[in-house]
Scaffold this motif. Structure first.
Motif, PDB file in Angstrom:
ATOM      1  N   PRO A 184      69.947  56.840  26.449  1.00 37.29           N
ATOM      2  CA  PRO A 184      71.312  57.002  27.012  1.00 37.29           C
ATOM      3  C   PRO A 184      71.351  56.773  28.526  1.00 37.29           C
ATOM      4  O   PRO A 184      72.329  56.229  29.048  1.00 37.29           O
ATOM      5  N   LEU A 185      70.290  57.174  29.217  1.00 36.14           N
ATOM      6  CA  LEU A 185      70.280  57.002  30.675  1.00 36.14           C
ATOM      7  C   LEU A 185      70.162  55.523  31.043  1.00 36.14           C
ATOM      8  O   LEU A 185      70.839  55.040  31.949  1.00 36.14           O
ATOM      9  N   PHE A 186      69.316  54.799  30.320  1.00 29.24           N
ATOM     10  CA  PHE A 186      69.220  53.343  30.567  1.00 29.24           C
ATOM     11  C   PHE A 186      70.580  52.679  30.316  1.00 29.24           C
ATOM     12  O   PHE A 186      71.017  51.828  31.080  1.00 29.24           O
ATOM     13  N   GLU A 187      71.245  53.101  29.220  1.00 28.56           N
ATOM     14  CA  GLU A 187      72.570  52.516  28.894  1.00 28.56           C
ATOM     15  C   GLU A 187      73.566  52.812  30.020  1.00 28.56           C
ATOM     16  O   GLU A 187      74.357  51.950  30.417  1.00 28.56           O
ATOM     17  N   ALA A 188      73.518  54.072  30.535  1.00 24.78           N
ATOM     18  CA  ALA A 188      74.451  54.453  31.603  1.00 24.78           C
ATOM     19  C   ALA A 188      74.226  53.595  32.843  1.00 24.78           C
ATOM     20  O   ALA A 188      75.174  53.160  33.495  1.00 24.78           O
ATOM     21  N   ILE A 189      72.951  53.321  33.166  1.00 24.17           N
ATOM     22  CA  ILE A 189      72.653  52.502  34.355  1.00 24.17           C
ATOM     23  C   ILE A 189      73.208  51.088  34.154  1.00 24.17           C
ATOM     24  O   ILE A 189      73.861  50.517  35.032  1.00 24.17           O
ATOM     25  N   LEU A 190      72.983  50.529  32.971  1.00 30.02           N
ATOM     26  CA  LEU A 190      73.436  49.146  32.725  1.00 30.02           C
ATOM     27  C   LEU A 190      74.968  49.072  32.689  1.00 30.02           C
ATOM     28  O   LEU A 190      75.567  48.115  33.162  1.00 30.02           O
ATOM     29  N   GLU A 191      75.610  50.105  32.133  1.00 30.36           N
ATOM     30  CA  GLU A 191      77.079  50.077  32.002  1.00 30.36           C
ATOM     31  C   GLU A 191      77.798  50.427  33.310  1.00 30.36           C
ATOM     32  O   GLU A 191      78.768  49.802  33.688  1.00 30.36           O
ATOM     33  N   LYS A 192      77.332  51.466  33.953  1.00 30.91           N
ATOM     34  CA  LYS A 192      78.119  52.064  35.041  1.00 30.91           C
ATOM     35  C   LYS A 192      77.751  51.581  36.439  1.00 30.91           C
ATOM     36  O   LYS A 192      78.566  51.686  37.352  1.00 30.91           O
ATOM     37  N   VAL A 193      76.521  51.133  36.635  1.00 29.34           N
ATOM     38  CA  VAL A 193      76.135  50.683  37.979  1.00 29.34           C
ATOM     39  C   VAL A 193      76.543  49.221  38.123  1.00 29.34           C
ATOM     40  O   VAL A 193      76.153  48.387  37.304  1.00 29.34           O
ATOM     41  N   PRO A 194      77.320  48.882  39.164  1.00 23.07           N
ATOM     42  CA  PRO A 194      77.768  47.482  39.287  1.00 23.07           C
ATOM     43  C   PRO A 194      76.606  46.542  39.624  1.00 23.07           C
ATOM     44  O   PRO A 194      75.592  46.962  40.180  1.00 23.07           O
ATOM     45  N   TYR A 195      76.809  45.265  39.264  1.00 26.55           N
ATOM     46  CA  TYR A 195      75.817  44.247  39.664  1.00 26.55           C
ATOM     47  C   TYR A 195      75.937  44.037  41.171  1.00 26.55           C
ATOM     48  O   TYR A 195      77.010  44.256  41.749  1.00 26.55           O
ATOM     49  N   PRO A 196      74.850  43.592  41.816  1.00 27.80           N
ATOM     50  CA  PRO A 196      74.926  43.371  43.266  1.00 27.80           C
ATOM     51  C   PRO A 196      75.948  42.287  43.602  1.00 27.80           C
ATOM     52  O   PRO A 196      76.077  41.298  42.870  1.00 27.80           O
ATOM     53  N   ASP A 197      76.680  42.474  44.709  1.00 29.64           N
ATOM     54  CA  ASP A 197      77.539  41.403  45.229  1.00 29.64           C
ATOM     55  C   ASP A 197      76.620  40.353  45.839  1.00 29.64           C
ATOM     56  O   ASP A 197      75.443  40.580  46.043  1.00 29.64           O
ATOM     57  N   GLY A 198      77.205  39.269  46.227  1.00 27.22           N
ATOM     58  CA  GLY A 198      76.391  38.261  46.933  1.00 27.22           C
ATOM     59  C   GLY A 198      75.992  37.146  45.992  1.00 27.22           C
ATOM     60  O   GLY A 198      75.910  37.320  44.781  1.00 27.22           O
TER      61      GLY A 198
END
Length: 606
Positions: A184-198
């Motif tokens: 669940p924590l890995f899923e939360a990181i992939l879902e909720k943390v935005p991809y880097p700008d740039g």
């Protein structure tokens, strides 16, 4: 293009950050099945392992599915706030750990405030839910109230919450869910943390946030690439905070995977890599495209609030135990420390001494401990707060202090802190029979308070503090009441003499320890210093008498650690730090000189 997520793990000290990173490393399959990994693998230096705290922020990377996740483990102690601040600028999301029993603590507020200001959305992990006193619902309310108090925006208030026991290796979305693993924590990181700008196609822009050094390639800057690409062997412009520009080639480009570093040929926007080849690279510097150098904003790090004077050992035992004893060696070592530790400052004073400023006693104590282990010998004076003047008003740093004490000790804690100019802001009974009391206190009032607090609460009290701001100076603060027992002669301490001195106070030395005139050998039971002779042997005669054969029973002496000594000493005392011993002495070893100075002080007051 790689799929990258950059996160920092932030929390109060001892809420389980490093243990959580361990589990993420293991469950992502980053380690080979046969690989032996130590517990708390990210705490790499000896002092971190001994004390169980993280001192330096460190980064690692894991692969999960088709994603690369760069994780930065940060310190949780308030003295290392400078490390956390600059790390947060390098990431796109944070894992905010909160202990399910202790709840929101001062450092939680400090790091969360920084994350909110930078617009990051926290993934809240309520850790240690397996504790007997765990109350996840109360802690979740505390986190929400704190975010509201910090003016979080609507997106930040919609934060995802997970419940975890990092030590047992599981995380889950709801308390009722089964305890399985960290998925669940890995899923939360992939879902909720935005991809880097740039974009990798734009002009290169990268910024250094931590330094490392290597005997072969020199200084290494651990860098986040915001735009473009960095290739090994290519030429780039290094733009310093002052605007000065230098060109150089990237001699080595290092990528991270698990606990290993490997050489790579190129890296692109969003990634975190280590770059070598720039001799004067520094934290906050930008690495830019030579054709179009556009530097990023330089970093602001909060000013030091505490300073200590470190000088060459000039006592009678100088040079007998240490390897590096000269002021040149001490200066070189301090300059090397300042290169990588941007939260500290050092200025040389004329007489072979140096003023070292940092964020707290622990930060300065750890530098001194590291130097001692490397064979240095030096003197340390009493820590002092850094006082400023603004518009003619004398200003001093204030701290937000939180103490957790058993109910029966709350009176003594409030009374002692009141004498140290602390103002109580709240008192909350906790479910486990303790009381949480919050204060605002001048940083001066905290110097030397920890050991007294632990004695008063029989070792059960917990105290944490973090810097608030500078405020007008509040006048004198109570300091140590008992005087010192001072040796009046040079030689080796004798058990017979120490046995007779036990009634006078608490001793710091063992029999056969070397002592000298002016050295503090114990704490007197009364106010005022007392000169004693620890070398007096038993007068031998050829007569026998009843009781003369009685065994000498000595109470074990109080072992003075470096931190304890820094808290205990007064303005007219120094700590002599060598690789083998920690001694306390008077600044002026000559007793007549000490008396004259005391007399002058009295006359000046009169």
């Amino acid at each position: 293009m790689q799929k990258i997520k950059n996160i920092a793990v932030i929390a109060h000290v001892d809420h389980g950050k490093t243990t959580l990173v361990d589990q993420l490393l293991q469950q992502s399959g980053t380690f080979a099945a046969h690989q032996q990994v130590e517990e708390r693998a990210m705490d790499s230096n000896d002092i971190e392992k001994e004390r169980g705290i993280t001192i330096l922020s460190k980064n690692t990377a894991i692969t999960y599915g088709d994603h690369k996740i760069n994780i930065i483990d940060t310190p949780g102690h308030a003295d290392f706030g400078g490390e956390v601040e600059r790390v947060l600028k390098m990431v796109d999301g944070v894992l905010m750990l909160v202990d399910a029993q202790e709840g929101v603590m001062p450092q939680t507020k400090f790091v969360l405030k920084k994350a909110i200001e930078l617009g990051l959305i926290p993934v809240v992990v309520i850790n240690k839910i397996d504790k007997d006193g765990a109350e996840p619902e109360r802690v979740l309310d505390e986190v929400f109230d704190l975010l509201v108090a910090l003016d979080a925006n609507e997106d930040q208030l919609e934060f995802p919450v997970l419940y975890a026991a990092a030590r047992d290796g599981y995380a889950k979305w709801e308390m009722e869910d089964e305890n399985k693993d960290m998925t669940p924590l890995f899923e939360a990181i992939l879902e909720k943390v935005p991809y880097p700008d740039g974009s990798p196609d734009a002009d290169t822009q990268a910024q250094v946030f931590t330094l490392d050094s290597d005997n072969f390639v020199g200084r290494i800057g651990i860098t986040r690439i915001f735009n473009g690409k960095v290739k090994k062997g290519d030429e780039y412009v290094l733009v310093k905070a002052s605007g000065e520009k230098t060109k150089s080639r990237v001699s080595k480009l290092i990528g991270f995977k698990g606990l290993e570093r490997m050489e790579i040929e190129e890296a692109e926007a969003g990634d975190i890599v280590a770059i070598a080849g720039f001799s004067d690279i520094d934290v906050g510097d930008s690495i830019c495209d030579p054709a179009n150098p556009v530097p990023l904003d330089p970093m602001h790090v909060e000013e030091p609030t505490l300073s200590v004077i470190m000088s060459v050992n000039d006592g009678p035992l100088a040079g007998t135990e240490g390897k590096h004893v000269t002021s040149n060696k001490i200066r070189e070592r301090l300059e090397k420390e300042m290169e990588t530790n941007i939260a500290m400052r050092m200025e040389p004073l004329g007489d072979a001494s140096f003023k070292v400023s940092g964020r707290g006693e622990l930060q300065i104590g750890i530098l001194a401990e590291n130097m001692r282990r490397e064979g240095f010998e030096f003197l340390l004076a009493r820590p002092e707060v850094v006082v400023k003047e603004e518009n003619g008003v004398k200003m001093e740093p204030f701290e937000h202090l939180v103490v957790d004490v058993p109910e029966e000790f709350q009176g003594v804690a409030i009374e002692k802190l009141g004498k140290r100019k602390a103002e109580m802001t709240s008192l909350t009974p906790m479910p486990d029979g303790t009381v949480r009391i919050e204060f605002e206190i001048p940083a001066r009032g905290l110097i030397g308070f920890r050991s007294e607090f632990l004695t008063d609460t029989k070792g059960e009290g917990i105290m944490n503090h973090s810097f608030i701001e500078y405020r007008p100076y509040t006048g004198a603060v109570v300091s140590r009441t008992p005087g010192a027992l001072i040796s009046m002669d040079d030689g080796e301490a004798v058990a017979f003499s120490l046995y007779n001195l036990q009634a006078r106070g608490t001793l710091f030395i063992h029999p056969q320890d070397k002592v000298y005139n002016g050295m503090v050998i114990g704490e007197s039971a009364r106010p005022g210093d007392l000169e004693v002779n620890p070398l007096k042997g038993k007068q031998l005669t050829n007569m026998r008498s009843a009781g003369s054969e009685d065994a000498i029973k000595l109470v074990p002496p109080r072992e003075m650690t470096l931190e304890h000594a820094m808290e205990w000493i007064e303005d007219d005392e120094l700590i002599e730090v060598t690789p083998e011993s920690i001694r306390i002495r008077k600044k002026h070893l000559d007793p007549t000189m000490r008396k004259r100075i005391q007399r002058d002080k009295k006359n000046a007051k009169a």
